[in-house]
Design an enzyme around this catalytic site. Structure first.
Site, mmCIF file in Angstrom:
data_model
loop_
_atom_site.group_PDB
_atom_site.id
_atom_site.type_symbol
_atom_site.label_atom_id
_atom_site.label_comp_id
_atom_site.label_asym_id
_atom_site.label_seq_id
_atom_site.Cartn_x
_atom_site.Cartn_y
_atom_site.Cartn_z
ATOM 1 N N GLY A 1 0.962 -1.301 0.074
ATOM 2 C CA GLY A 1 -0.113 0.155 -0.034
ATOM 3 C C GLY A 1 1.073 1.331 0.069
ATOM 4 O O GLY A 1 0.251 2.371 -0.241
ATOM 5 N N GLY B 1 2.889 2.228 -2.080
ATOM 6 C CA GLY B 1 3.350 2.611 -3.293
ATOM 7 C C GLY B 1 4.668 2.475 -3.833
ATOM 8 O O GLY B 1 5.120 3.090 -4.937
ATOM 9 N N ARG C 1 13.020 1.290 4.308
ATOM 10 C CA ARG C 1 14.106 1.326 3.601
ATOM 11 C C ARG C 1 13.707 0.799 2.227
ATOM 12 O O ARG C 1 14.662 0.835 1.247
ATOM 13 C CB ARG C 1 15.178 0.590 4.064
ATOM 14 C CG ARG C 1 14.827 -0.978 4.414
ATOM 15 C CD ARG C 1 15.715 -1.720 5.068
ATOM 16 N NE ARG C 1 17.047 -2.034 4.414
ATOM 17 C CZ ARG C 1 18.256 -2.622 4.901
ATOM 18 N NH1 ARG C 1 18.096 -3.264 6.020
ATOM 19 N NH2 ARG C 1 19.249 -2.812 3.984
ATOM 20 N N ALA D 1 16.563 11.118 -1.599
ATOM 21 C CA ALA D 1 15.155 10.582 -0.692
ATOM 22 C C ALA D 1 15.805 9.879 0.609
ATOM 23 O O ALA D 1 16.716 9.308 0.388
ATOM 24 C CB ALA D 1 14.363 9.921 -1.435
ATOM 25 N N LYS D 2 15.075 9.915 1.528
ATOM 26 C CA LYS D 2 14.887 9.260 2.867
ATOM 27 C C LYS D 2 13.680 8.475 2.839
ATOM 28 O O LYS D 2 12.684 9.004 2.038
ATOM 29 C CB LYS D 2 15.340 10.173 3.891
ATOM 30 C CG LYS D 2 16.422 11.083 3.824
ATOM 31 C CD LYS D 2 17.103 11.303 5.312
ATOM 32 C CE LYS D 2 16.934 12.756 5.259
ATOM 33 N NZ LYS D 2 17.509 13.447 6.434
ATOM 34 N N GLY D 3 13.566 7.693 3.891
ATOM 35 C CA GLY D 3 12.123 7.136 3.880
ATOM 36 C C GLY D 3 11.165 7.771 4.789
ATOM 37 O O GLY D 3 11.554 8.907 5.362
ATOM 38 N N VAL D 4 10.026 7.305 4.841
ATOM 39 C CA VAL D 4 8.944 8.144 5.628
ATOM 40 C C VAL D 4 8.140 7.174 6.485
ATOM 41 O O VAL D 4 7.469 7.511 7.500
ATOM 42 C CB VAL D 4 8.158 9.072 4.810
ATOM 43 C CG1 VAL D 4 7.381 8.514 3.907
ATOM 44 C CG2 VAL D 4 7.364 10.180 5.959
ATOM 45 N N GLU E 1 7.755 4.733 8.490
ATOM 46 C CA GLU E 1 7.323 4.145 9.729
ATOM 47 C C GLU E 1 7.344 5.641 10.841
ATOM 48 O O GLU E 1 6.843 5.793 11.963
ATOM 49 C CB GLU E 1 8.493 3.355 10.626
ATOM 50 C CG GLU E 1 8.199 1.990 10.083
ATOM 51 C CD GLU E 1 9.611 1.163 10.386
ATOM 52 O OE1 GLU E 1 9.461 0.499 11.462
ATOM 53 O OE2 GLU E 1 10.423 1.172 9.728
#
Lengths: 159, 752
Positions: free
Chosen positions: B484, B486, B526, B704-707, B709
């Protein structure tokens, strides 16, 4: 014990033999292979199984199939007109209102039932209409935005 | 040339999902398929003295009954931790397919495969089991007490200890603590929270000629499930296929590894019967017999100098890992690694215990120890602010980690825009006007703020496969699953941007282990960071190969050739990608590469500001607004990033106000249905303002970094801080149910 059930689903009439214990959700998914409608809990608490029966949004997991005798059922598979998406579907896709998508068919049908009856709902009415559709992914923010966009799109279509 | 990075492209699977065409494990049906049901323990702790399946086996339509005496006796751990753990962690294996002991209400005792679900259910009821009931506990402190029964055999760490206590720290905490001008010590209590994905755990397993297995699964980590199944069932890994069908109805960490035991039990029954077997957990099983978030206690001590500089911090958790290890093996250390590296503190200490109890296993849930850690840390920071008479924002700004600071992490802080996140969240909530208002009356409002840091890591374990087709279109595969978030839209965006080709010319296939390179699966914030780097690496390799090939064909030097906007240009020649691809194909030359990430780790940062309204008579806390500011480096797809923020914030609100699994004195869980588990629904949504803050991160894919969590980390502490602002009461236990809030209000009144 088998009994005969006749109902119209997305405009198409079906006659089948069902058992008294079969729920409408099981008939739609298992017998008619319309797997768009989902089973999230089987006990009417999550809304993933929402369809429109005779104009009302209902949890199909809680409706014995025979109770829908002679009825008119609308599922997510019947929303689009061939290739042309329903404004609700279009808006959900464009506004980012879909993540995992498991709740999406049920929310779309709740929203459609609302808009069929109330073409210009306010925010509170929209939330009320989808209050029985549990979504764990989106936080509902873009879902509400998408429904509001669909309201505008339908308004433009009809004017 | 059209840009793709930074664009809110409509997700590529959106139409499928909006038309009901999207397939999930729930929708998989095969010819000749059987249905499985599990018999679960109603005792929280018991030895199985005898099990008689003969009556069940004799029922019409029943094809097999599996239990501890006829299934592999191989210890395993169903989480991806057992397969992908960093080399310095030893996986803890403490599960069997079925054991002759049950350790929580809901533990698997046996399973039946039958022609219909109804027949399988009836057969389960006919399995005769006799138990020797043992004492059971649901609290980790009780489990460490003298009277508690041992849930697993003592491995040498002490009764009911999952592993030896974890220890860490820098500087000299004890000496520093004595030097502090102001100190705070407190213990926060955290609930068991549940992921509640909308699709219940499920699997369909099918045997294949040659002794192989094909398994459809709701897992976030198909390759890991493959390894686990092969290992326990003694089948060559190369003969086990796990397929994401291609969609999963949510995960939130619960299915980082197996979906409960769905894949294992479906596979065992498929092997016994020779027929495909479908196992679909019902919602009660999903709520009570799949992994949860670790609850427990965190003792926090924070000390500062009188100028507000943080000087000493200790974090000592006692975590409730439930009946089996799952992801519990790394969790206590996470409390420290997340909690002790948001602020600059030269002296830290950590002593952590993770404890078995007789409740559902705790595993991975969005945030993975970070929500627990930051609830403890932010409680302490607010307390120090109060003691020093400092504004909570001001005190935080003084102490938050900056680029280049020393911190107790094996990677450097290369970018942080936390200060900007704090400022923007504070502005959006109206901090200056709203904080610190003295109030009377029944309805009181307040604002609070909290921060956090998560981690996005890349390595070379997961590969992304890229194939240039004869018509110049691109085919890409990855073993990651889109639950979910994306990822199957953002990775094509990254590829389109890397090669300057239209998004429509790219197809991505994901999650089928037969058709994808090994992948650690979708978890840990990640997927975008790591697979994004892998995509760029693959694109770079492809580009290089194309230039070399063209140079060869044209007789030019490859160094002089350029790839620009889908065209390969030489000094005298040029080809479009399509022309090159077709020419190459006709000359028996194809281009296929596998890209990988690189060993690099970075930190996304977050700050949430919340405004609440507390009803002093009913104890009901209403969230008016959450301003959620996230340093994500660069937002590859802003709409998807916002979606992750909004969904996470609502889960954070649930964690703060309502969500908990509670147990009676027999360790029976109360909240076994959606109706009884108070997660927020559409009527509970406050104003949520998602604020994307971009940073200059040199490491990530296009920065980019993650978001994913991050958005559930600071929400609860921000809300608790706002409640304190409104009422003067600081709550140390989540969730803030009306009962707890009223208790706190009454206690505060009594002590005045």
């Amino acid at each position: 014990m088998n009994q005969e059930l006749t109902l119209t689903v997305n405009g198409e009439e079906h006659t089948l033999a069902v058992e008294s214990g079969e729920m409408l959700l099981d008939v739609l998914r298992g017998r008619l292979h319309l797997t768009g409608t989902k089973k999230g809990c089987g006990e009417g608490e999550c809304g993933a199984c929402t369809i429109i029966l005779n104009g009302k949004a209902v949890n199909s997991c809680m409706i014995p199939a025979l109770k829908a005798q002679g009825g008119r059922v609308e599922t997510v598979e019947g929303l689009a007109d061939g290739e042309k998406l329903h404004p609700l579907q279009q808006a959900f896709v464009e506004e980012g209102a879909i993540q995992c998508g498991f709740c999406t068919p049920g929310i779309l049908m709740s929203a459609k039932a609302l808009l069929d009856e109330t073409p210009a709902p306010d925010s509170e009415q929209i939330r009320e209409a989808i209050s029985g559709n549990v979504c764990r992914c989106t936080g509902y923010v873009k879902v509400e935005q998408a429904i509001q966009k669909a309201v505008k799109m339908l308004g433009e279509e009809n004017s | 040339m059209k840009r793709y990075v930074g664009q809110s492209e409509a997700r590529l699977d959106g139409v499928w999902k909006a038309t009901g065409a999207a397939g999930y494990t729930h929708d998989v049906t095969l010819p000749n398929m059987l249905y499985a049901k599990i018999l679960r323990s109603s005792h929280a702790h018991a030895n199985i003295l005898s099990l008689d399946a003969s009556e069940a086996e004799a029922l019409p339509g029943v094809r097999a009954v599996a239990h501890w005496e006829n299934t592999p006796r191989v210890l395993y751990n169903g989480s991806a931790f057992a397969v992908t753990a960093a080399s310095h962690f030893t996986p803890i294996l403490d599960q069997y397919v079925f054991d002759n002991k049950v350790r929580f209400v809901g533990d698997e005792v046996a399973a039946v495969a039958a022609d219909t679900e109804a027949a399988a259910e009836e057969a389960c009821r006919r399995i005769r089991v006799s138990y020797e009931v043992l004492p059971a506990v649901s609290d980790p402190l009780e489990a460490l007490g003298e009277d508690a029964a041992a849930i697993h055999e003592d491995q040498g760490w002490g009764k009911n200890m999952l592993h030896a206590p974890t220890e860490a720290g820098v500087g000299d905490f004890e000496a520093a603590w004595a030097e502090c001008d102001v100190t705070y010590e407190g213990t926060v209590k955290l609930p068991v929270q549940k992921q509640v994905p909308m699709e219940t755990s499920s699997s369909v397993a099918q045997t294949l000629p040659g002794g192989g297995l094909r398994v459809w699964s709701s897992s976030q980590t198909p390759h890991q499930v493959r390894v686990l199944l092969a290992n326990v069932l003694d089948i060559a890994e190369s003969k086990v296929q796990v397929i994401c069908p291609p969609f999963i109805g949510g995960g939130f960490g619960q299915r980082s590894g197996m979906s409960g035991k769905a894949e294992m039990i479906a596979a065992v029954l498929a092997l016994k019967t020779g027929r495909p077997v479908k196992l679909e957990y019902d919602r009660h099983e999903e709520m009570t017999a799949t992994d949860s978030r670790h609850g427990g206690y965190v003792n926090v001590r924070l000390g500062a100098k009188k100028d507000g500089t943080f000087h000493a911090l200790s974090l000592d958790p006692v975590l409730n890992t439930g009946a089996y290890c799952s992801w519990g093996g790394t969790m206590s250390m996470k409390i420290y690694t997340f909690g002790a590296t948001v602020y600059r503190v030269p002296n830290t200490r950590h002593f952590g215990k993770t404890v078995y109890t007789n409740i559902l296993p705790a595993g991975a849930m969005r945030g993975f120890g970070n929500p627990q850690a930051m609830f403890a840390v932010e409680t302490a920071v607010d307390a120090i602010a109060r003691k020093l008479g400092r504004d909570p924002i001001d005190l935080r700004m003084q102490n938050i980690v900056a680029v280049g600071d020393d911190w107790d992490n094996p990677f450097e802080c290369v970018s942080t825009e936390l200060a900007a996140c704090v400022r923007r969240a504070a502005d959006a909530i109206g901090w200056a006007e709203k904080r610190g208002r003295k109030q009377e009356g029944t309805l009181r409002r307040g604002v609070g703020i909290a921060v956090g840091r998560h981690v996005s890591a890349s390595d070379r374990a997961s590969g992304v496969f890229l194939r240039l087709e004869a018509d110049g279109s691109l085919y890409m595969t990855s073993g990651v699953c889109d639950m979910g978030n994306g990822i199957t839209t953002t990775l094509p965006q990254i590829l389109a941007e890397s090669l300057s080709i239209p998004l429509e010319r790219i197809n991505m296939y994901a999650g089928d282990t037969n058709a994808t390179p090994y992948d650690i699966g979708g978890h840990s914030t990640r997927s975008l960071y790591d697979r994004g780097l892998a995509v760029i690496n693959a694109a770079d390799q492809l580009r290089q190969n194309l230039l070399e090939y063209a140079a060869e064909v044209w007789g030019e030097k490859s160094a002089a050739l350029r790839y620009e906007a889908g065209v390969i240009r030489g000094a005298q020649n040029s080809w479009t990608l399509e022309e090159l691809a077709l020419y190459a194909h006709r000359h028996q030359r194809r281009f296929e590469v596998i890209g990988r990430g690189r060993d690099s780790t970075t930190a996304p940062w977050e700050a949430h500001a919340a405004e609440v309204e507390v009803d002093m008579e009913t104890g009901v806390v209403k969230v008016i607004k959450v301003a959620a500011a996230h340093d994500v480096g660069v937002a590859i797809n802003p709409a998807l990033v916002e979606g992750q923020i909004e969904g996470g914030v609502l889960q954070g609100i649930g964690y703060a106000l309502r969500e908990e699994i509670t147990f009676d004195e027999n360790c029976v869980p109360y909240n076994d249905s959606i109706h009884k588990y108070m997660l927020p629904t559409a009527g509970d949504v406050p104003v949520i303002e998602s604020i994307i803050v971009e940073a200059n991160d040199p490491l990530g894919p296009f920065g980019a970094k993650g978001v994913a969590e991050c958005s559930v980390v600071p929400t609860a502490p921000a809300i608790v801080s706002a409640v304190e602002d409104a009422t003067g009461i600081r709550f140390l236990e989540l969730p803030l149910t009306p009962v707890r809030v009223l208790q706190g209000i009454n206690e505060a009144r009594a002590s005045q």
